[in-house]
Design a protein around this motif. Sequence first.
Motif, PDB file in Angstrom:
ATOM      1  N   GLY A   1       5.066  22.884   6.311  1.00 65.19           N
ATOM      2  CA  GLY A   1       5.968  23.785   5.630  1.00 65.19           C
ATOM      3  C   GLY A   1       7.245  23.113   5.163  1.00 65.19           C
ATOM      4  O   GLY A   1       7.919  22.431   5.927  1.00 65.19           O
ATOM      5  N   ILE A   2       7.574  23.315   3.890  1.00 62.10           N
ATOM      6  CA  ILE A   2       8.838  22.843   3.314  1.00 62.10           C
ATOM      7  C   ILE A   2       9.828  23.992   3.416  1.00 62.10           C
ATOM      8  O   ILE A   2       9.637  25.043   2.816  1.00 62.10           O
ATOM      9  CB  ILE A   2       8.644  22.406   1.854  1.00 62.10           C
ATOM     10  N   VAL A   3      10.893  23.786   4.209  1.00 60.16           N
ATOM     11  CA  VAL A   3      11.822  24.865   4.537  1.00 60.16           C
ATOM     12  C   VAL A   3      13.216  24.517   4.032  1.00 60.16           C
ATOM     13  O   VAL A   3      13.673  23.383   4.203  1.00 60.16           O
ATOM     14  CB  VAL A   3      11.868  25.091   6.060  1.00 60.16           C
ATOM     15  N   VAL A   4      13.891  25.476   3.440  1.00 65.78           N
ATOM     16  CA  VAL A   4      15.286  25.279   3.040  1.00 65.78           C
ATOM     17  C   VAL A   4      16.153  26.356   3.670  1.00 65.78           C
ATOM     18  O   VAL A   4      15.708  27.468   3.926  1.00 65.78           O
ATOM     19  CB  VAL A   4      15.474  25.310   1.506  1.00 65.78           C
ATOM     20  N   ALA A   5      17.404  25.986   3.937  1.00 70.18           N
ATOM     21  CA  ALA A   5      18.365  26.933   4.517  1.00 70.18           C
ATOM     22  C   ALA A   5      19.250  27.467   3.401  1.00 70.18           C
ATOM     23  O   ALA A   5      20.268  26.874   3.055  1.00 70.18           O
ATOM     24  CB  ALA A   5      19.205  26.249   5.582  1.00 70.18           C
ATOM     25  N   GLU A   6      18.843  28.566   2.817  1.00 78.02           N
ATOM     26  CA  GLU A   6      19.660  29.257   1.831  1.00 78.02           C
ATOM     27  C   GLU A   6      18.973  30.572   1.483  1.00 78.02           C
ATOM     28  O   GLU A   6      17.822  30.796   1.851  1.00 78.02           O
ATOM     29  CB  GLU A   6      19.868  28.423   0.569  1.00 78.02           C
ATOM     30  N   LYS A   7      19.692  31.449   0.782  1.00 81.07           N
ATOM     31  CA  LYS A   7      19.117  32.753   0.457  1.00 81.07           C
ATOM     32  C   LYS A   7      17.890  32.613  -0.429  1.00 81.07           C
ATOM     33  O   LYS A   7      16.944  33.398  -0.316  1.00 81.07           O
ATOM     34  CB  LYS A   7      20.166  33.627  -0.238  1.00 81.07           C
TER      35      LYS A   7
ATOM     36  N   GLU B   1      11.076  11.623   0.733  1.00 80.73           N
ATOM     37  CA  GLU B   1      11.378  11.820   2.145  1.00 80.73           C
ATOM     38  C   GLU B   1      10.595  13.006   2.706  1.00 80.73           C
ATOM     39  O   GLU B   1      10.142  12.972   3.862  1.00 80.73           O
ATOM     40  CB  GLU B   1      12.870  12.047   2.323  1.00 80.73           C
ATOM     41  N   ILE B   2      10.435  14.033   1.910  1.00 82.81           N
ATOM     42  CA  ILE B   2       9.628  15.176   2.343  1.00 82.81           C
ATOM     43  C   ILE B   2       8.178  14.741   2.516  1.00 82.81           C
ATOM     44  O   ILE B   2       7.502  15.121   3.483  1.00 82.81           O
ATOM     45  CB  ILE B   2       9.759  16.329   1.334  1.00 82.81           C
ATOM     46  N   LEU B   3       7.682  13.892   1.607  1.00 82.29           N
ATOM     47  CA  LEU B   3       6.334  13.356   1.745  1.00 82.29           C
ATOM     48  C   LEU B   3       6.200  12.545   3.027  1.00 82.29           C
ATOM     49  O   LEU B   3       5.192  12.653   3.737  1.00 82.29           O
ATOM     50  CB  LEU B   3       5.984  12.495   0.530  1.00 82.29           C
ATOM     51  N   ASP B   4       7.194  11.743   3.358  1.00 82.74           N
ATOM     52  CA  ASP B   4       7.147  10.969   4.605  1.00 82.74           C
ATOM     53  C   ASP B   4       7.012  11.894   5.812  1.00 82.74           C
ATOM     54  O   ASP B   4       6.257  11.608   6.749  1.00 82.74           O
ATOM     55  CB  ASP B   4       8.411  10.115   4.748  1.00 82.74           C
ATOM     56  N   ALA B   5       7.758  12.999   5.798  1.00 82.02           N
ATOM     57  CA  ALA B   5       7.663  13.958   6.892  1.00 82.02           C
ATOM     58  C   ALA B   5       6.272  14.571   6.954  1.00 82.02           C
ATOM     59  O   ALA B   5       5.710  14.788   8.035  1.00 82.02           O
ATOM     60  CB  ALA B   5       8.722  15.048   6.730  1.00 82.02           C
ATOM     61  N   ALA B   6       5.693  14.878   5.791  1.00 80.66           N
ATOM     62  CA  ALA B   6       4.339  15.438   5.758  1.00 80.66           C
ATOM     63  C   ALA B   6       3.324  14.443   6.302  1.00 80.66           C
ATOM     64  O   ALA B   6       2.361  14.831   6.989  1.00 80.66           O
ATOM     65  CB  ALA B   6       3.978  15.837   4.326  1.00 80.66           C
ATOM     66  N   ARG B   7       3.519  13.185   6.016  1.00 73.39           N
ATOM     67  CA  ARG B   7       2.603  12.168   6.556  1.00 73.39           C
ATOM     68  C   ARG B   7       2.697  12.090   8.074  1.00 73.39           C
ATOM     69  O   ARG B   7       1.695  11.858   8.756  1.00 73.39           O
ATOM     70  CB  ARG B   7       2.901  10.813   5.915  1.00 73.39           C
ATOM     71  N   ARG B   8       3.902  12.265   8.617  1.00 70.52           N
ATOM     72  CA  ARG B   8       4.036  12.303  10.075  1.00 70.52           C
ATOM     73  C   ARG B   8       3.325  13.530  10.637  1.00 70.52           C
ATOM     74  O   ARG B   8       2.681  13.465  11.679  1.00 70.52           O
ATOM     75  CB  ARG B   8       5.511  12.297  10.475  1.00 70.52           C
ATOM     76  N   ALA B   9       3.458  14.662   9.947  1.00 70.53           N
ATOM     77  CA  ALA B   9       2.758  15.866  10.390  1.00 70.53           C
ATOM     78  C   ALA B   9       1.247  15.655  10.368  1.00 70.53           C
ATOM     79  O   ALA B   9       0.528  16.063  11.292  1.00 70.53           O
ATOM     80  CB  ALA B   9       3.142  17.050   9.505  1.00 70.53           C
TER      81      ALA B   9
ATOM     82  N   VAL C   1      -6.968  26.197  18.085  1.00 70.45           N
ATOM     83  CA  VAL C   1      -5.560  26.502  17.852  1.00 70.45           C
ATOM     84  C   VAL C   1      -5.114  25.724  16.626  1.00 70.45           C
ATOM     85  O   VAL C   1      -5.253  24.495  16.569  1.00 70.45           O
ATOM     86  CB  VAL C   1      -4.693  26.138  19.070  1.00 70.45           C
ATOM     87  N   ASP C   2      -4.601  26.443  15.645  1.00 67.74           N
ATOM     88  CA  ASP C   2      -4.184  25.853  14.376  1.00 67.74           C
ATOM     89  C   ASP C   2      -2.738  25.384  14.482  1.00 67.74           C
ATOM     90  O   ASP C   2      -1.849  26.150  14.858  1.00 67.74           O
ATOM     91  CB  ASP C   2      -4.311  26.909  13.281  1.00 67.74           C
ATOM     92  N   ALA C   3      -2.494  24.113  14.181  1.00 66.46           N
ATOM     93  CA  ALA C   3      -1.144  23.545  14.276  1.00 66.46           C
ATOM     94  C   ALA C   3      -0.515  23.400  12.898  1.00 66.46           C
ATOM     95  O   ALA C   3      -1.149  22.922  11.955  1.00 66.46           O
ATOM     96  CB  ALA C   3      -1.189  22.182  14.954  1.00 66.46           C
ATOM     97  N   CYS C   4       0.744  23.825  12.790  1.00 70.93           N
ATOM     98  CA  CYS C   4       1.526  23.563  11.592  1.00 70.93           C
ATOM     99  C   CYS C   4       2.763  22.773  11.994  1.00 70.93           C
ATOM    100  O   CYS C   4       3.125  22.696  13.171  1.00 70.93           O
ATOM    101  CB  CYS C   4       1.927  24.857  10.891  1.00 70.93           C
ATOM    102  N   SER C   5       3.411  22.190  11.012  1.00 74.95           N
ATOM    103  CA  SER C   5       4.653  21.468  11.238  1.00 74.95           C
ATOM    104  C   SER C   5       5.552  21.698  10.038  1.00 74.95           C
ATOM    105  O   SER C   5       5.080  22.102   8.974  1.00 74.95           O
ATOM    106  CB  SER C   5       4.377  19.968  11.428  1.00 74.95           C
ATOM    107  N   ILE C   6       6.858  21.494  10.231  1.00 81.60           N
ATOM    108  CA  ILE C   6       7.815  21.804   9.168  1.00 81.60           C
ATOM    109  C   ILE C   6       8.790  20.658   8.973  1.00 81.60           C
ATOM    110  O   ILE C   6       8.941  19.788   9.823  1.00 81.60           O
ATOM    111  CB  ILE C   6       8.621  23.090   9.481  1.00 81.60           C
ATOM    112  N   VAL C   7       9.459  20.691   7.829  1.00 85.55           N
ATOM    113  CA  VAL C   7      10.593  19.803   7.595  1.00 85.55           C
ATOM    114  C   VAL C   7      11.772  20.656   7.147  1.00 85.55           C
ATOM    115  O   VAL C   7      11.607  21.603   6.362  1.00 85.55           O
ATOM    116  CB  VAL C   7      10.286  18.726   6.530  1.00 85.55           C
ATOM    117  N   ASN C   8      12.930  20.358   7.682  1.00 83.04           N
ATOM    118  CA  ASN C   8      14.161  21.029   7.254  1.00 83.04           C
ATOM    119  C   ASN C   8      14.634  20.318   5.997  1.00 83.04           C
ATOM    120  O   ASN C   8      15.382  19.349   6.041  1.00 83.04           O
ATOM    121  CB  ASN C   8      15.211  20.945   8.364  1.00 83.04           C
ATOM    122  N   ALA C   9      14.176  20.805   4.849  1.00 73.94           N
ATOM    123  CA  ALA C   9      14.375  20.084   3.596  1.00 73.94           C
ATOM    124  C   ALA C   9      15.780  20.225   3.025  1.00 73.94           C
ATOM    125  O   ALA C   9      16.182  19.440   2.167  1.00 73.94           O
ATOM    126  CB  ALA C   9      13.350  20.553   2.560  1.00 73.94           C
TER     127      ALA C   9
END
Length: 375
Positions: free
Chosen positions: A112-118, A95-103, A55-63
């Motif tokens: 995954g680097i995710v943003v909330a916008e169009k 900060e995004i790198l820190d989240a990736a290190r936790r992942a 099972v392949d695991a991914c993780s995200i950050v709400n950037a």
Amino acid sequence: MVYETGNRTVDDAVERVLAGEVLDRRDGLALIAQPVEALAPAADHVRSEFGDDTVDACSIVNAKAGNCAEDCGFCAQSVHFDTGIDTYGLLDPEEILDAARRAERDGAQRFGIVVAEKGVSKERRPDEWDDVIRAIRLVRDETAVEVDASLGILTEEEAGILADEGINHYNHNIETSPRYFPEIVDTHSFEDRVATLEVAKDAGMDLCAGVILGMGESPTDRVDAAIALQDVGVSSLPVNVLNPVEGTAMGGMDSADISTEAILKTVAVYRLLHPHARVRLTGGREVNLAMDEQHLPFEAGADGILTGDYLTTGGQSAGDDIEIIERAGLEPNRDVNDFDPDAVKAASDDDATPEAPPETAAGTATSTASQPDDD
């Protein structure tokens, strides 16, 4: 050897899939009407034949959280709804790198680097675009995880740059069928979403695109969404289950409008329609499936998971997710990030307390963003 469940519709579909045939809409509609007792083991057999029992695991950050101009009826980050979530601009790349290190620590293979916008716009917001590119480079160069992105609508130029920077998968969910899509979104069309997927694919990125179940769609809509994803060509198919957020258009629902049996049947049909994709169980599983049920989708053809927190709602620990995977008789994928599953489980047990659950990749990237939620 011929695989047999005793259900002619299911057995015929399995035989054809294993022979290399692509099932169509008519097949999908026939299959989703079959009992889960036949569908689930058949889909699991197909997964085992074409996959590697991982099972392949991914993780995200709400950037970048909230203030999105789109009106997606399920989304807590839309400016059209008063949901009370924390909002913030694009996180600092470090900060995004820190989240990736936790992942990475939690055993994720991709981040995954995710943003909330169009759409992150190179032309209209060049400084933000530059920070996104810098974050991608940091994660790519300083962790063992593959870098994915979900940045909204792309131009051809932007897609080409992201591909050149090493983005592995581009995520842009279609959410539901073409027929039902206007019931949940007014500010853009189903065709707009497909167009972005095609731009990303033409640039050379793999596609991660999926659905949200339980928004009032019919079983036919669930099949039609899978057929639309066949037409686009995806290698990762996330299956979210609605977690209604108070204040959104769907916030008045007590829970998703779908049963556990229907979730399992949909996952199984998606496996048969997409035999070579990672069918990934993602947001909303914790609130729609009991802990002793969460392994069942992985016995019905699923072979991917989103671990950690979601965009605006908390998830569960990486250790819990590994135990769910193992309960289904599978093991975590370690092709990219060769971690120790037992160490992750032990760290989750050591860190977790009722007052302070363990940090996960999303939602803890910065003190400004206390606990981001789902999509």
